[in-house]
Write an enzyme that holds these catalytic residues in place. Structure first.
Site, PDB file in Angstrom:
ATOM      1  N   HIS A   1     -48.772  40.410  18.531  1.00 42.96           N
ATOM      2  CA  HIS A   1     -48.752  41.098  16.684  1.00 42.96           C
ATOM      3  C   HIS A   1     -48.538  39.198  15.643  1.00 42.96           C
ATOM      4  O   HIS A   1     -48.835  38.862  16.204  1.00 42.96           O
ATOM      5  CB  HIS A   1     -46.897  40.904  16.371  1.00 42.96           C
ATOM      6  CG  HIS A   1     -47.075  42.447  16.385  1.00 42.96           C
ATOM      7  ND1 HIS A   1     -45.975  43.211  16.214  1.00 42.96           N
ATOM      8  CD2 HIS A   1     -47.952  43.532  17.372  1.00 42.96           C
ATOM      9  CE1 HIS A   1     -46.464  44.817  16.612  1.00 42.96           C
ATOM     10  NE2 HIS A   1     -47.326  44.780  17.367  1.00 42.96           N
TER      11      HIS A   1
ATOM     12  N   TYR B   1     -37.423  44.917  10.683  1.00 42.82           N
ATOM     13  CA  TYR B   1     -36.159  44.742  10.243  1.00 42.82           C
ATOM     14  C   TYR B   1     -35.713  44.961   8.802  1.00 42.82           C
ATOM     15  O   TYR B   1     -36.043  44.435   7.757  1.00 42.82           O
ATOM     16  CB  TYR B   1     -35.749  42.989   9.538  1.00 42.82           C
ATOM     17  CG  TYR B   1     -36.421  42.178  12.082  1.00 42.82           C
ATOM     18  CD1 TYR B   1     -34.908  41.973  12.956  1.00 42.82           C
ATOM     19  CD2 TYR B   1     -37.300  41.738  12.092  1.00 42.82           C
ATOM     20  CE1 TYR B   1     -35.362  41.675  14.001  1.00 42.82           C
ATOM     21  CE2 TYR B   1     -37.669  41.664  13.018  1.00 42.82           C
ATOM     22  CZ  TYR B   1     -36.280  40.701  14.351  1.00 42.82           C
ATOM     23  OH  TYR B   1     -36.974  40.744  15.581  1.00 42.82           O
TER      24      TYR B   1
ATOM     25  N   PRO C   1     -29.006  39.696  19.894  1.00 37.32           N
ATOM     26  CA  PRO C   1     -30.681  39.279  19.987  1.00 37.32           C
ATOM     27  C   PRO C   1     -31.491  39.656  18.278  1.00 37.32           C
ATOM     28  O   PRO C   1     -32.610  40.269  18.587  1.00 37.32           O
ATOM     29  CB  PRO C   1     -30.412  40.914  20.138  1.00 37.32           C
ATOM     30  CG  PRO C   1     -29.247  41.573  20.137  1.00 37.32           C
ATOM     31  CD  PRO C   1     -28.283  41.012  19.435  1.00 37.32           C
TER      32      PRO C   1
ATOM     33  N   LYS D   1     -34.835  36.216  21.445  1.00 38.17           N
ATOM     34  CA  LYS D   1     -34.477  34.446  21.896  1.00 38.17           C
ATOM     35  C   LYS D   1     -34.451  34.944  23.520  1.00 38.17           C
ATOM     36  O   LYS D   1     -34.581  33.619  23.321  1.00 38.17           O
ATOM     37  CB  LYS D   1     -33.712  34.144  20.905  1.00 38.17           C
ATOM     38  CG  LYS D   1     -34.472  33.104  19.226  1.00 38.17           C
ATOM     39  CD  LYS D   1     -36.189  32.518  19.565  1.00 38.17           C
ATOM     40  CE  LYS D   1     -37.071  32.245  18.296  1.00 38.17           C
ATOM     41  NZ  LYS D   1     -38.593  33.107  18.974  1.00 38.17           N
TER      42      LYS D   1
ATOM     43  N   TYR E   1     -39.093  32.262  14.734  1.00 43.12           N
ATOM     44  CA  TYR E   1     -39.040  33.166  15.284  1.00 43.12           C
ATOM     45  C   TYR E   1     -40.283  33.151  16.382  1.00 43.12           C
ATOM     46  O   TYR E   1     -40.901  33.726  17.203  1.00 43.12           O
ATOM     47  CB  TYR E   1     -39.993  35.006  14.193  1.00 43.12           C
ATOM     48  CG  TYR E   1     -39.372  35.616  14.661  1.00 43.12           C
ATOM     49  CD1 TYR E   1     -38.144  35.781  14.953  1.00 43.12           C
ATOM     50  CD2 TYR E   1     -40.746  36.485  14.547  1.00 43.12           C
ATOM     51  CE1 TYR E   1     -38.127  37.567  15.220  1.00 43.12           C
ATOM     52  CE2 TYR E   1     -41.163  37.701  15.462  1.00 43.12           C
ATOM     53  CZ  TYR E   1     -39.362  38.638  15.436  1.00 43.12           C
ATOM     54  OH  TYR E   1     -39.258  39.585  16.207  1.00 43.12           O
TER      55      TYR E   1
HETATM   56  P1  FAD Z   1     -30.373  38.937  33.067  1.00 39.06           P
HETATM   57  O1  FAD Z   1     -31.893  39.349  32.803  1.00 39.06           O
HETATM   58  O2  FAD Z   1     -29.425  38.939  32.861  1.00 39.06           O
HETATM   59  O3  FAD Z   1     -30.740  39.538  35.077  1.00 39.06           O
HETATM   60  C1  FAD Z   1     -29.732  38.716  35.567  1.00 39.06           C
HETATM   61  C2  FAD Z   1     -29.672  39.518  37.240  1.00 39.06           C
HETATM   62  O4  FAD Z   1     -28.795  38.928  37.373  1.00 39.06           O
HETATM   63  C3  FAD Z   1     -29.641  40.917  36.770  1.00 39.06           C
HETATM   64  O5  FAD Z   1     -30.801  41.036  37.527  1.00 39.06           O
HETATM   65  C4  FAD Z   1     -28.528  41.700  37.586  1.00 39.06           C
HETATM   66  O6  FAD Z   1     -28.063  42.657  38.503  1.00 39.06           O
HETATM   67  C5  FAD Z   1     -28.874  40.225  38.273  1.00 39.06           C
HETATM   68  N1  FAD Z   1     -26.602  39.612  39.034  1.00 39.06           N
HETATM   69  C6  FAD Z   1     -26.272  39.985  38.357  1.00 39.06           C
HETATM   70  N2  FAD Z   1     -24.208  39.245  38.936  1.00 39.06           N
HETATM   71  C7  FAD Z   1     -25.112  38.834  40.470  1.00 39.06           C
HETATM   72  C8  FAD Z   1     -24.066  38.932  41.424  1.00 39.06           C
HETATM   73  N3  FAD Z   1     -23.086  38.675  41.400  1.00 39.06           N
HETATM   74  N4  FAD Z   1     -25.233  38.835  42.167  1.00 39.06           N
HETATM   75  C9  FAD Z   1     -26.753  39.007  42.611  1.00 39.06           C
HETATM   76  N5  FAD Z   1     -27.074  39.342  41.442  1.00 39.06           N
HETATM   77  C10 FAD Z   1     -26.289  39.130  39.734  1.00 39.06           C
HETATM   78  N6  FAD Z   1     -34.558  38.597  24.224  1.00 39.06           N
HETATM   79  C11 FAD Z   1     -35.949  38.178  23.978  1.00 39.06           C
HETATM   80  O7  FAD Z   1     -36.017  37.075  24.193  1.00 39.06           O
HETATM   81  N7  FAD Z   1     -36.582  39.310  22.959  1.00 39.06           N
HETATM   82  C12 FAD Z   1     -36.187  40.316  22.595  1.00 39.06           C
HETATM   83  O8  FAD Z   1     -36.537  41.174  22.325  1.00 39.06           O
HETATM   84  C13 FAD Z   1     -34.918  40.813  22.730  1.00 39.06           C
HETATM   85  N8  FAD Z   1     -33.726  41.831  22.884  1.00 39.06           N
HETATM   86  C14 FAD Z   1     -32.937  42.198  23.402  1.00 39.06           C
HETATM   87  C15 FAD Z   1     -32.827  43.353  23.208  1.00 39.06           C
HETATM   88  C16 FAD Z   1     -31.301  43.949  23.984  1.00 39.06           C
HETATM   89  C17 FAD Z   1     -30.511  45.067  23.776  1.00 39.06           C
HETATM   90  C18 FAD Z   1     -30.478  43.207  24.382  1.00 39.06           C
HETATM   91  C19 FAD Z   1     -29.546  43.501  25.190  1.00 39.06           C
HETATM   92  C20 FAD Z   1     -30.809  41.649  25.016  1.00 39.06           C
HETATM   93  C21 FAD Z   1     -32.536  41.201  24.037  1.00 39.06           C
HETATM   94  N9  FAD Z   1     -32.511  40.196  24.729  1.00 39.06           N
HETATM   95  C22 FAD Z   1     -33.901  39.699  24.023  1.00 39.06           C
HETATM   96  C23 FAD Z   1     -32.342  39.221  25.386  1.00 39.06           C
HETATM   97  C24 FAD Z   1     -32.668  39.578  27.275  1.00 39.06           C
HETATM   98  O9  FAD Z   1     -32.788  40.747  26.990  1.00 39.06           O
HETATM   99  C25 FAD Z   1     -31.992  38.354  27.805  1.00 39.06           C
HETATM  100  O10 FAD Z   1     -31.575  37.338  27.478  1.00 39.06           O
HETATM  101  C26 FAD Z   1     -32.838  38.072  29.291  1.00 39.06           C
HETATM  102  O11 FAD Z   1     -32.445  39.293  29.903  1.00 39.06           O
HETATM  103  C27 FAD Z   1     -32.109  37.340  30.143  1.00 39.06           C
HETATM  104  O12 FAD Z   1     -32.649  36.968  31.321  1.00 39.06           O
HETATM  105  P2  FAD Z   1     -32.023  36.522  32.470  1.00 39.06           P
HETATM  106  O13 FAD Z   1     -32.704  36.582  33.951  1.00 39.06           O
HETATM  107  O14 FAD Z   1     -31.036  35.087  32.269  1.00 39.06           O
HETATM  108  O15 FAD Z   1     -30.795  37.183  33.046  1.00 39.06           O
HETATM  109  C1  PHB Z   2     -37.657  44.870  20.577  1.00 41.59           C
HETATM  110  O1  PHB Z   2     -38.475  44.683  20.944  1.00 41.59           O
HETATM  111  O2  PHB Z   2     -36.296  45.356  22.018  1.00 41.59           O
HETATM  112  C2  PHB Z   2     -36.995  43.864  19.844  1.00 41.59           C
HETATM  113  C3  PHB Z   2     -38.255  43.468  18.785  1.00 41.59           C
HETATM  114  C4  PHB Z   2     -37.179  42.570  18.258  1.00 41.59           C
HETATM  115  C5  PHB Z   2     -36.140  41.533  18.553  1.00 41.59           C
HETATM  116  C6  PHB Z   2     -34.950  42.164  19.301  1.00 41.59           C
HETATM  117  C7  PHB Z   2     -35.221  43.284  20.101  1.00 41.59           C
HETATM  118  O3  PHB Z   2     -35.394  40.661  17.383  1.00 41.59           O
END
Ligand code: FAD
Ligand code: PHB
Length: 390
Positions: free
Chosen positions: A72, A200, A292, A296, A384
């Protein structure tokens, strides 16, 4: 069991770290609480910065991302019934790619397993030991048996609700946090996106976001009250609210379809400093959460482990620990830039219960400024798409 780097959590952070270390010839084991199916189906983020895509490409795990990801060049801001495009690529020369987080996770799990990597799913009772010594260990249960993984360093990539952060004594960490008086209800709908770009929308009913996952899947979000039970949102109410918040004066229509997945996520800002304690490195959501609205979170998780893999590679190669020493400060610069941007985007677009009429006028003035001023739009755009140097 013995490995060089013990990794807790098979989210984007843990899996990518394991893959990047493998490319440097460093052995790791990933311990994950949930099943492979669960982590591969969990619907979450969708926006990848160009730098994130480039890293995945260099690491050889972007084949499907290149084929199926949607590049995009702009986003839309919608308010007062009008639409304003922020031309990201014209303003910055860079783009974003829409590709579901669970697709990134699937690609990384496959790459690890194909390379003979050890990723243990459905492991519980993870406990860290001796992270303040040079011989840390991780105790856990797998297949009904107590096990111990001995390693040189531990990477806590277990997300916000993980256990690794608790291994840092309270006196050795400082927490910065902020709660928001709202949450996001996210839905995945089996219908073609109604807009080519992410929308947005700031409306008097609250914030709404129109995103997508594929030509046949739309991803939508609504600002809702904190701790709102998902049961309070039957499909009909969701569409009604989306229609009201996304409405424009120019005849744009929102197509509806079957809702495949829905969930409510609380919104918070959180940072723990430093991100390192002895031989424990906290990366991704384990160390920081951003609201979110700026898209980021996953990009920060990827940036953390990219820098960590390079620092560990230098340490194993030459014994020099300077990159490991500076790792936390290097990551925190990017984290705080993203924290500021995400907080700003959130305030720009959401309605708070304590917003007075003066605040609402300020919000409108900021949106009008973004729509009229190239300088203002460029600042949004460069944050962004992701700053290359922070
Ligand atoms: P996680 O993905 O949370 O992974 C952690 C892992 O550790 C999981 O698999 C979990 O099961 C495991 N775990 C937990 N506890 C334990 C334990 N005790 N023992 C072993 N394993 C364990 N980010 C963006 O960049 N762009 C976006 O558009 C965006 N949109 C989002 C929309 C929503 C609705 C949400 C909720 C989040 C969004 N995010 C976005 C944020 C993004 O999803 C997270 O920042 C990302 O998942 C972080 O990755 P991580 O690997 O650090 O953690
Ligand atoms: C998404 O596509 O899930 C999404 C897009 C933009 C955001 C957050 C989530 O700021």
């Amino acid at each position: 069991m013995r490995t060089q780097v013990g990794i807790v959590g098979a989210g984007p952070a843990g899996l990518l770290l394991s893959h990047l270390l493998h490319l440097e010839g460093i052995d790791s084991v990933v311990l994950e609480l949930r099943s492979r199916d669960h982590v591969e189906q969990r619907v979450r983020a969708g926006v990848l910065e160009q730098g994130t895509v480039e890293l995945l490409e260099t690491a050889g795990v972007a084949g499907r991302l290149r084929r199926e990801g949607m590049v995009h060049h702009g986003i839309e801001l919608r308010f007062g019934g009008r639409r304003h495009r922020v031309p990201l690529t014209d303003l910055t020369g860079r783009s974003i790619t829409i590709y579901g987080q669970q697709e990134v996770v699937k690609d990384l799990v496959r790459a690890r397993l194909e390379a003979g990597g050890r990723v243990l799913f459905e492991v519980d009772g993870v406990r860290l030991q001796g992270v303040d010594t040079d011989r840390p260990a991780i105790r856990f249960r797998a297949g009904g048996q107590d096990q111990e993984l001995h390693c040189d360093v531990v990477a806590g990539c277990d997300g916000f609700h993980g256990v690794c952060r608790d291994a840092v004594p309270e006196a050795a960490r400082r927490v910065f946090e902020r709660a928001y008086p709202f949450a996001w209800l996210g839905v995945l709908a089996a219908v073609a996106p109604s807009s080519e770009e992410i929308v947005y929308a700031a409306s008097e009913h609250g914030f709404a976001l129109h995103s997508m996952r594929s030509p046949t899947l739309t991803r939508l979000y609504l600002q809702v009250d904190p701790d709102e039970p998902v049961e309070a949102w039957p499909d009909g109410r969701i569409w009604e609210e989306l229609q009201a918040r996304l409405a424009t004066d120019d005849g744009w229509t929102l197509d509806e379809g079957p809702i495949l997945d829905k969930g409510v996520t609380g919104m918070r800002s959180f940072v723990v400093e430093p991100m390192r304690f002895g031989r424990l490195f906290l990366a991704g959501d384990a160390a920081h959460i951003v609201p979110p609205t700026g898209a980021k979170g996953m990009n920060l998780a990827v940036a953390d482990v990219h820098v960590l893999a390079q620092a560990l590679a230098a340490w194993y190669r030459t014994g020099a620990g300077d990159l490991l020493e500076s790792w936390s400060a290097t990551c925190l610069r990017r984290v705080w830039r993203a924290q500021d941007f995400s907080t700003w985007m959130t305030g720009l677009l959401h309605r708070s219960p304590d917003d007075d009429p003066f605040q609402l006028r300020l919000q409108r003035a900021r949106l009008e400024y973004l729509a009229r001023s190239e300088a203002a739009a460029r600042s949004l755009a460069e944050n962004y798409v992701g700053l290359q140097q922070v």
